[in-house]
Design a protein around this motif. Structure first.
Motif, PDB file in Angstrom:
ATOM      1  N   THR A   2       0.833  -1.196   0.000  1.00  0.00           N
ATOM      2  CA  THR A   2       0.000   0.000   0.000  1.00  0.00           C
ATOM      3  C   THR A   2       0.870   1.249   0.000  1.00  0.00           C
ATOM      4  O   THR A   2       1.822   1.360   0.777  1.00  0.00           O
ATOM      5  CB  THR A   2      -0.906   0.015   1.241  1.00  0.00           C
ATOM      6  N   SER A   3       0.554   2.174  -0.873  1.00  0.00           N
ATOM      7  CA  SER A   3       1.316   3.417  -0.926  1.00  0.00           C
ATOM      8  C   SER A   3       0.956   4.308   0.260  1.00  0.00           C
ATOM      9  O   SER A   3      -0.212   4.402   0.652  1.00  0.00           O
ATOM     10  CB  SER A   3       1.011   4.173  -2.221  1.00  0.00           C
ATOM     11  N   LEU A   4       1.967   4.958   0.799  1.00  0.00           N
ATOM     12  CA  LEU A   4       1.749   5.918   1.865  1.00  0.00           C
ATOM     13  C   LEU A   4       0.847   7.060   1.411  1.00  0.00           C
ATOM     14  O   LEU A   4       0.150   7.685   2.216  1.00  0.00           O
ATOM     15  CB  LEU A   4       3.107   6.482   2.326  1.00  0.00           C
ATOM     16  N   PHE A   5       0.836   7.302   0.098  1.00  0.00           N
ATOM     17  CA  PHE A   5       0.139   8.464  -0.440  1.00  0.00           C
ATOM     18  C   PHE A   5      -1.212   8.128  -1.061  1.00  0.00           C
ATOM     19  O   PHE A   5      -1.871   9.010  -1.614  1.00  0.00           O
ATOM     20  CB  PHE A   5       1.026   9.166  -1.472  1.00  0.00           C
ATOM     21  N   SER A   6      -1.643   6.878  -0.968  1.00  0.00           N
ATOM     22  CA  SER A   6      -2.905   6.494  -1.604  1.00  0.00           C
ATOM     23  C   SER A   6      -4.094   7.232  -0.991  1.00  0.00           C
ATOM     24  O   SER A   6      -5.114   7.439  -1.653  1.00  0.00           O
ATOM     25  CB  SER A   6      -3.120   4.984  -1.499  1.00  0.00           C
ATOM     26  N   LYS A   7      -3.959   7.651   0.257  1.00  0.00           N
ATOM     27  CA  LYS A   7      -5.047   8.381   0.920  1.00  0.00           C
ATOM     28  C   LYS A   7      -5.339   9.716   0.248  1.00  0.00           C
ATOM     29  O   LYS A   7      -6.378  10.326   0.459  1.00  0.00           O
ATOM     30  CB  LYS A   7      -4.703   8.606   2.394  1.00  0.00           C
ATOM     31  N   PHE A   8      -4.375  10.201  -0.570  1.00  0.00           N
ATOM     32  CA  PHE A   8      -4.558  11.482  -1.248  1.00  0.00           C
ATOM     33  C   PHE A   8      -5.086  11.331  -2.672  1.00  0.00           C
ATOM     34  O   PHE A   8      -5.191  12.326  -3.399  1.00  0.00           O
ATOM     35  CB  PHE A   8      -3.235  12.256  -1.293  1.00  0.00           C
ATOM     36  N   SER A  13      -7.507  13.575  -7.643  1.00  0.00           N
ATOM     37  CA  SER A  13      -8.529  13.496  -8.682  1.00  0.00           C
ATOM     38  C   SER A  13      -9.369  14.770  -8.730  1.00  0.00           C
ATOM     39  O   SER A  13      -9.641  15.316  -9.802  1.00  0.00           O
ATOM     40  CB  SER A  13      -9.424  12.282  -8.420  1.00  0.00           C
ATOM     41  N   ALA A  14      -9.761  15.268  -7.552  1.00  0.00           N
ATOM     42  CA  ALA A  14     -10.572  16.484  -7.496  1.00  0.00           C
ATOM     43  C   ALA A  14      -9.795  17.686  -8.013  1.00  0.00           C
ATOM     44  O   ALA A  14     -10.327  18.526  -8.746  1.00  0.00           O
ATOM     45  CB  ALA A  14     -11.033  16.729  -6.065  1.00  0.00           C
ATOM     46  N   LEU A  15      -8.516  17.779  -7.655  1.00  0.00           N
ATOM     47  CA  LEU A  15      -7.697  18.892  -8.125  1.00  0.00           C
ATOM     48  C   LEU A  15      -7.518  18.821  -9.634  1.00  0.00           C
ATOM     49  O   LEU A  15      -7.594  19.845 -10.330  1.00  0.00           O
ATOM     50  CB  LEU A  15      -6.336  18.878  -7.426  1.00  0.00           C
ATOM     51  N   GLY A  16      -7.303  17.630 -10.144  1.00  0.00           N
ATOM     52  CA  GLY A  16      -7.176  17.478 -11.598  1.00  0.00           C
ATOM     53  C   GLY A  16      -8.419  17.940 -12.327  1.00  0.00           C
ATOM     54  O   GLY A  16      -8.335  18.609 -13.371  1.00  0.00           O
ATOM     55  N   ALA A  17      -9.583  17.620 -11.771  1.00  0.00           N
ATOM     56  CA  ALA A  17     -10.840  18.055 -12.388  1.00  0.00           C
ATOM     57  C   ALA A  17     -10.980  19.569 -12.341  1.00  0.00           C
ATOM     58  O   ALA A  17     -11.457  20.190 -13.303  1.00  0.00           O
ATOM     59  CB  ALA A  17     -12.020  17.384 -11.679  1.00  0.00           C
ATOM     60  N   LEU A  18     -10.551  20.195 -11.233  1.00  0.00           N
ATOM     61  CA  LEU A  18     -10.604  21.656 -11.125  1.00  0.00           C
ATOM     62  C   LEU A  18      -9.738  22.321 -12.184  1.00  0.00           C
ATOM     63  O   LEU A  18     -10.163  23.264 -12.849  1.00  0.00           O
ATOM     64  CB  LEU A  18     -10.113  22.098  -9.743  1.00  0.00           C
ATOM     65  N   VAL A  19      -8.523  21.818 -12.323  1.00  0.00           N
ATOM     66  CA  VAL A  19      -7.597  22.414 -13.286  1.00  0.00           C
ATOM     67  C   VAL A  19      -8.102  22.198 -14.710  1.00  0.00           C
ATOM     68  O   VAL A  19      -8.040  23.101 -15.558  1.00  0.00           O
ATOM     69  CB  VAL A  19      -6.185  21.825 -13.098  1.00  0.00           C
TER      70      VAL A  19
END
Length: 403
Positions: A2-8, A13-19
């Motif tokens: 499990t990646s340490l960063f998977s929680k983000f 995804s939300a930031l990508g949609a905003l941009v």
């Protein structure tokens, strides 16, 4: 693994949609150069600043700039230590004495940020046998302070003194102290606390009262001390917490109180004890800005007139703006499909405001959060209203029929 960063992943995804929707990351705007308190260069263009919390325009105070320069020459650029070690210089004590005297209080603590002031005071004041009673719309720093505290946390409906009273009455006879925490002006919406009603509940129930005046210090009251001064209930407030990063235009936080035990709080408050103290140039600039604020009460008059001007303009063009007039004016939109194009178009046309998105907003609708300054000119406010009208029409946030 499990990646340490998977929680983000959800955030990414939300930031990508905003941009993708607007072409910009709204949380990575760079002010390349401040031209004045009200105008900065963003993306190479002069832009009106309506999202900086610089209520009195004192970030550009000539007196504060000179004081900071002089302090660097005399004291250096940093303290390299915490307030309980080597991080207290004569300037730190001077600022605490001046803040306490300005509020007419016995003592003051100065923190490295306003966030740390709330974090430190709330987490330190209430223990495992105590109760922390919070307004539901409290700032993140208040909630984070509650998470660091072992006290039981109870929330009451936003700005509802009757609900506060009901919840405190349920605690009648229970052991432990009760601490009510409210804000003067709520940072997201600009709502002003009915502090006289809250103080009456405090008196009846025997609770303690902490008021975060971060957005009302320098703004409300005859001396600019905040909503408690405006309402005439300063004596009912046990602890006033605030920041220097709004009306005074610098950085840092404070708590003032008449309780002599505040000195013991210093020795138990981890966010105060285990961080480096403010550098001397910031302390000197803050004291100079405080002098500016004291000597120029007309700044508050200009500020509230400008707030009323912008507030009326927003309602005139059909925007769903804050109910109360304060230097924080929130425009509520119905959907992200309106909010993201409108925020981007505002910036294209030369106005910077803050974009606030669910779930961080009180009613889970997006907000365009504006902050007004005493130094905005009437022409700048009229220009901003016209740009809001144009961006609102283009994004569908304003209906043609509303004009």
């Amino acid at each position: 693994m499990t990646s340490l960063f998977s929680k983000f992943d959800g955030t990414a995804s939300a930031l990508g949609a905003l941009v993708q929707a607007g072409g910009r990351n709204p949380f990575a705007v760079v002010i390349e150069k401040p031209i004045s308190s009200t105008v900065g260069v963003i993306e190479g263009r002069e832009t009106l600043l309506f999202g900086t919390n610089n209520y009195l325009g004192l970030s550009q105070s000539e007196r504060a700039i000179k004081a900071a320069q002089d302090a660097v020459g005399k004291y250096g650029v940093g303290t390299t230590g915490s307030r309980i070690a080597n991080g207290t210089q004569s300037l730190h004590r001077q600022l605490e004495q001046r803040i306490a005297a300005y509020f007419g209080r016995r003592d003051a603590m100065v923190f490295s940020t306003g966030y740390q002031a709330n974090l430190g005071m709330i987490s330190t004041l209430v223990g495992k046998d105590d109760y922390l009673i919070l307004d539901a719309d409290s700032h993140a720093s208040i909630y984070d302070g509650s998470r660091l505290s072992p006290a039981q946390v109870i929330r009451f409906r936003h700005n509802d003194a009757e609900d506060l009273h009901k919840r405190l009455k349920r605690l009648d006879g229970t052991p432990g102290a009760k601490l009510i925490v409210v804000e003067g002006i709520y940072s997201m919406t600009g709502n002003v606390a009915p502090i006289a009603e809250m103080a009456a509940v405090k008196r009846e129930t025997g609770a303690y009262l902490l008021v975060d005046e971060a957005h009302s210090f320098g703004v409300m009251g005859e001396k600019g001390l905040g909503v408690a001064e405006e309402a005439g209930v300063e004596a009912d407030v046990d602890f006033v917490v605030g920041t220097f990063s709004k009306s005074l235009g610098t950085v840092g936080g404070y708590c003032v109180s008449d309780h002599p035990e505040l000195e013991m709080v210093r020795l138990n408050c981890r966010p105060y004890m285990f961080t480096a103290s403010l550098p001397p140039e910031v302390i000197a600039a803050t004291m100079a800005a405080l002098e500016d604020m004291q000597e120029h009460p007309e700044l508050r008059t200009h500020l509230m007139a400008n707030a009323a001007h912008l507030h009326a303009g927003f309602h005139r063009i059909g925007l769903n703006a804050s109910r109360q007039v304060s230097p924080v004016i929130a425009v509520t939109l119905e959907s992200l499909e309106q909010a993201i194009p409108m925020w981007n178009r505002l910036l294209d046309l030369g106005v910077y405001v803050n974009l606030s998105l669910p779930p961080a907003t009180p009613d889970h609708r997006p907000l365009l959060r504006c902050s007004v300054m005493a130094t905005h000119t009437p022409a700048q406010i009229d220009q901003a209203i016209e740009i809001f009208r144009q961006a609102g029409l283009e994004s569908g946030a304003i209906a043609e029929s509303a004009l």
